[in-house]
Scaffold this active site. Structure first.
Site, PDB file in Angstrom:
ATOM      1  N   ASP A 167       0.804  -1.225   0.000  1.00 15.39           N
ATOM      2  CA  ASP A 167       0.000   0.000   0.000  1.00 15.39           C
ATOM      3  C   ASP A 167       0.839   1.279   0.000  1.00 15.39           C
ATOM      4  OD1 ASP A 167       1.059  -0.390   2.509  1.00 15.39           O
ATOM      5  OD2 ASP A 167      -0.830  -0.251   3.602  1.00 15.39           O
ATOM      6  N   HIS A 168       2.096   1.199   0.421  1.00 16.43           N
ATOM      7  CA  HIS A 168       2.929   2.402   0.524  1.00 16.43           C
ATOM      8  C   HIS A 168       3.648   2.708  -0.793  1.00 16.43           C
ATOM      9  CE1 HIS A 168       2.264   2.014   4.809  1.00 16.43           C
ATOM     10  NE2 HIS A 168       3.031   3.063   5.073  1.00 16.43           N
ATOM     11  N   ASP A 195       4.014  -1.143  11.298  1.00 17.70           N
ATOM     12  CA  ASP A 195       3.559   0.196  10.949  1.00 17.70           C
ATOM     13  C   ASP A 195       2.969   0.816  12.203  1.00 17.70           C
ATOM     14  OD1 ASP A 195       2.820   1.832   8.212  1.00 17.70           O
ATOM     15  OD2 ASP A 195       1.539   2.305   9.926  1.00 17.70           O
ATOM     16  N   ARG A 234      -0.178  12.945  10.089  1.00 17.09           N
ATOM     17  CA  ARG A 234       1.138  13.529  10.390  1.00 17.09           C
ATOM     18  C   ARG A 234       1.394  14.720   9.480  1.00 17.09           C
ATOM     19  NH1 ARG A 234       3.995   7.726  11.292  1.00 17.09           N
ATOM     20  NH2 ARG A 234       3.331   7.606  13.448  1.00 17.09           N
ATOM     21  N   SER A 250       6.964   7.155  13.101  1.00 19.99           N
ATOM     22  CA  SER A 250       6.718   5.855  12.468  1.00 19.99           C
ATOM     23  C   SER A 250       7.451   4.716  13.146  1.00 19.99           C
ATOM     24  CB  SER A 250       7.144   5.923  11.011  1.00 19.99           C
ATOM     25  OG  SER A 250       8.530   5.703  10.910  1.00 19.99           O
ATOM     26  N   ARG A 285       9.312   2.707  11.292  1.00 20.80           N
ATOM     27  CA  ARG A 285      10.312   2.251  10.318  1.00 20.80           C
ATOM     28  C   ARG A 285      11.644   1.915  10.976  1.00 20.80           C
ATOM     29  NH1 ARG A 285       9.968   8.176   7.650  1.00 20.80           N
ATOM     30  NH2 ARG A 285       7.829   7.460   7.724  1.00 20.80           N
TER      31      ARG A 285
HETATM   32  C1  MIC Z   1       4.122   6.478   8.280  1.00 17.18           C
HETATM   33  O1  MIC Z   1       2.938   6.805   8.329  1.00 17.18           O
HETATM   34  O2  MIC Z   1       5.040   7.210   8.684  1.00 17.18           O
HETATM   35  C2  MIC Z   1       4.466   5.107   7.708  1.00 17.18           C
HETATM   36  C3  MIC Z   1       5.098   5.329   6.407  1.00 17.18           C
HETATM   37  O3  MIC Z   1       3.296   4.358   7.528  1.00 17.18           O
HETATM   38  C4  MIC Z   1       5.389   4.404   8.708  1.00 17.18           C
HETATM   39  C5  MIC Z   1       5.954   3.139   8.235  1.00 17.18           C
HETATM   40  C6  MIC Z   1       7.107   3.313   7.275  1.00 17.18           C
HETATM   41  O4  MIC Z   1       7.906   4.208   7.436  1.00 17.18           O
HETATM   42  O5  MIC Z   1       7.200   2.485   6.362  1.00 17.18           O
HETATM   43  C7  MIC Z   1       4.746   4.155  10.067  1.00 17.18           C
HETATM   44  O6  MIC Z   1       3.836   4.844  10.450  1.00 17.18           O
HETATM   45  O7  MIC Z   1       5.197   3.285  10.813  1.00 17.18           O
HETATM   46 FE1  SF4 Z   2       0.003   4.865   5.047  1.00 16.60          FE
HETATM   47 FE2  SF4 Z   2       1.332   5.577   7.237  1.00 16.60          FE
HETATM   48 FE3  SF4 Z   2      -0.123   7.348   5.888  1.00 16.60          FE
HETATM   49 FE4  SF4 Z   2      -1.334   5.452   7.217  1.00 16.60          FE
HETATM   50  S1  SF4 Z   2      -0.077   7.066   8.060  1.00 16.60           S
HETATM   51  S2  SF4 Z   2      -1.810   6.118   5.155  1.00 16.60           S
HETATM   52  S3  SF4 Z   2       0.047   3.743   6.960  1.00 16.60           S
HETATM   53  S4  SF4 Z   2       1.705   6.304   5.178  1.00 16.60           S
END
Ligand code: MIC
Ligand code: SF4
Length: 643
Positions: free
Chosen positions: A64-65, A119, A379, A535, A537
């Site tokens: 999905d990313h 995630d 965010r 996140s 990550r």
């Molecule tokens: C995000 O919203 O920051 C992400 C991208 O979903 C991350 C995961 C990632 O960095 O792949 C998260 O929230 O953990």
């Molecule tokens: Fe995707 Fe992270 Fe954004 Fe949710 S917050 S939509 S999991 S990138």
């Protein structure tokens, strides 16, 4: 003494440790999820641990990313994840099926069960009464192998909801109010549990908006009870057989309490560049905007989209505004297409995006220079949109749609009477984009597809007894993982290639950092409070590991990032006196000695600043298991040594 809803799940899943606040506990994990941006690494780790088939009740791998395929890298990663899933007992949610959290809520989450996901927004399923926790990929890989998740037994926070939301005020405004009160650090080490009469006025997708964004509080997770509304939702998903009731005992004991009267809330906005910088929309109304993005795992349910379609119907997007809409899942998009909803959105001029994270993670739709962007996301960290000088505001779908029409931030209460938006009694169900794994007998024949961009796990080594190294970077408070390891369409395709992605480490703060750290060989990072918020990550730990970072010394850590540092074998240390932060400057030569003994047994260690001659005391806040992991050089080596 009674128990909270979260405690009931924790007790039922306790496999290690004592049921005591602040102590480390190991809990059995029923379900796991991964997404593609963290998933490739998680599956590389699963392979490194030589786990032939998952031992959970349900594990799902989502894509999905990284869906913008502007080179071979992302498509190769999708094939890799799909093939590992097929071979190792994991369901594979193909690209196009939707955002992991939205789909998991719809199709797989079960009240009373435990879920961990690679995630940070995994707590979305807390809206169903599930104990759902975000973690690093390595912790998820261990759970897939049947290992427990270790967490510090959290404090319990009760948020009592009273009354009912006023027209055009929505679930997003509830969580923005919680963020306004508690801040982005307010939830660290805590589980946020929603109770009270107001709970039953909220549908599961609305509850999920609230638990989703509990991640921004830094909380371990957030949870709602499982009640008749939960049953309604699961029945509408043809999953009522999985429903169980879950609620806190009347005499449950909480560590903190908060009361929110829903009827007094008004539309809110989180202003740049932090989700807790919350102001009433009415105060900001009239501000000129350039972009509106609707979607993300926070606000992309069918009911959210119904409201948006209603507001846009028969109108035209303001000429100065670009409006994009990404429905959260194939189910949502499909349902929109069956009514007039989708056509109302298209007709108004919305740019319809695929069901994926998209602009939320900088995968397209970056705003214009110094642009003002309203987003229904969770965010708004500096630079996350892909435009460094953009101003991102986080708002509800109602505020977003109303503003897209006027070209200025608009209070949706100016829209007049609001009709009742009801969750459907039955959702359209077709799981044809979830590929099931093959049987264990057929697994050996499944070939893993590994593209050329997929590199291995960085080299680790056991903790040395002495670290003599320079401070290669000094940063301030609330450093996010988006600072440490930025995302976006250019960098995300490098998630399976640590040497390459490391070149972007901390580039938002200091573009020279990666080269400087590499040339130093080993070095130490110094930071302020809430270091590593955001996140899950693990790349925010793996890139520093690759660049030779041996220790990170800060005033305080965010939960998941600290766990990721430990898993990567990087020593996390905190100042005993917060003001000692001032005693180290970037470029200072630092020395830590007797580390093995200190980490094995002690609670503190002296750091000598060889440049200034001063010494500071650093706390070693690690559980017994963390100490072993750090001494071994990280969780992978620790796990291998145990096998
Ligand atoms: C995000 O919203 O920051 C992400 C991208 O979903 C991350 C995961 C990632 O960095 O792949 C998260 O929230 O953990
Ligand atoms: Fe995707 Fe992270 Fe954004 Fe949710 S917050 S939509 S999991 S990138």
């Amino acid at each position: 003494m009674g128990y909270t809803a979260a405690e009931k799940i924790l007790r039922a899943h306790l496999v290690d440790g004592e049921f005591r606040k602040g102590s480390e506990i190991g809990i059995r994990i029923d379900q796991t999820l991964t997404q593609d941006a963290t998933g490739t690494m998680a599956y590389i780790e699963l392979e490194a641990m030589e786990i032939p088939s998952v031992r959970t009740e349900k594990s799902v791998a989502y894509v999905d990313h990284n869906t913008l395929q502007s080179g071979f890298e992302n498509a190769d990663d999708h094939l890799f994840i799909g093939s590992v899933a097929k071979k190792r007992g994991i369901s594979f949610s193909r690209p196009g099926n939707g955002i992991c959290h939205q789909v998991h809520l719809e199709r797989f989450g079960i009240p009373g069960k435990t879920l961990i996901g690679s995630d940070s927004h995994t707590p979305t399923c807390g809206g169903l009464g599930m104990l759902a926790i975000g973690a690093g990929g390595l912790d998820v890989a261990v759970a897939m192998g049947g290992g427990p998740l270790y967490i510090t037994y959290p404090k319990m926070v009760k948020v009592e909801l009273k009354g009912k939301l006023s027209p055009w005020v929505s679930a997003k405004d509830v969580i923005l109010e919680v963020l306004r009160r508690l801040t982005v650090k307010g939830g660290v080490g805590k589980i946020i549990e929603y109770t009270g009469e107001g709970v039953k006025t909220l549908s599961v997708p609305e509850r999920a908006t609230i638990t989703n964004m509990g991640a921004e509080l830094g909380a371990t997770t957030s949870i709602f009870p499982s009640d008749e509304k939960t049953y309604e939702f699961m029945k509408a998903q043809h999953r009522e057989a999985d429903w169980v009731e879950l609620k806190a005992d009347d005499d449950a004991v909480y560590d903190e309490e908060l009361v929110i009267d829903l009827s007094t809330l008004e539309p809110l906005a989180a202003c740049p560049h932090s989700p807790d910088n919350v102001k009433p929309v009415s105060e900001l109304a009239g501000m000129k905007i350039n972009q509106v993005c609707i979607g993300s795992c926070t606000n992309s349910s069918f009911v959210d989209m119904m409201k948006v379609a209603y507001i846009l119907k028969g109108k035209t997007v303001h000429p100065d505004v670009s409006l994009s809409i990404a429905p959260g899942s194939k189910q949502v998009l499909n349902m929109l297409s069956k009514g007039e909803y989708l056509s109302d959105m298209i007709d108004c001029g919305a740019r319809i995006l695929e069901s994926a994270c998209g602009p939320c993670i900088g995968m397209g739709q970056s705003p214009n220079s110094a642009g003002v962007s309203l987003r229904t996301f969770n965010r708004n960290f500096l630079g996350r949109s892909g435009t460094k000088d953009a101003e991102v505001y986080l708002i509800s779908p109602e505020t977003a749609a109303a503003s897209a029409l006027t070209g200025v931030l608009t209070d949706p209460r100016t829209l007049g009477d609001m009709p009742e938006f009801k969750m459907p009694e039955e959702f359209v169900i077709n799981d044809n984009m979830v590929e099931l794994p093959v049987s264990p007998e057929d697994a050996p024949a499944v070939e893993i597809r590994r593209g050329p961009n997929i590199k291995g796990y960085p080299k680790t080594s056991p903790l040395p007894d002495t670290i003599e190294a320079e401070c290669s970077l000094k940063v301030g408070d609330n450093i996010t993982t988006d600072h440490i390891m930025p995302a976006g369409s250019k960098i995300l395709p490098l998630r399976s290639n640590i040497p390459e992605i490391s070149k972007h480490c901390f580039e938002v703060v200091d573009t020279e950092f990666p080269a400087r750290a590499l040339s130093l060989g080993t070095s130490i990072i110094v930071g302020g409070s809430n270091y590593g918020q955001g996140s899950s990550r693990e790349h925010a730990a793996l890139a520093p590991l690759y660049l030779g970072i041996k220790a990170v010394v800060v005033q305080s850590f965010a939960r998941i990032h600290k766990a990721n540092l430990i898993n990567a074998g990087i020593l996390p240390l905190t100042f005993e006196a917060e003001s000692d932060y001032e005693k180290i400057s970037q470029g200072d030569k630092l020395s830590l000695t007797g580390l093995k003994e200190a980490v094995s047994t002690g609670n503190s260690v002296e750091l000598k600043n060889l440049t200034t001659g001063e010494s500071v005391t650093l706390k070693i806040e690690l559980s017994a298991r963390d100490r072993e992991i750090i001494l071994a050089g990280g969780l992978l080596d620790y796990t291998k040594s145990k096998l």
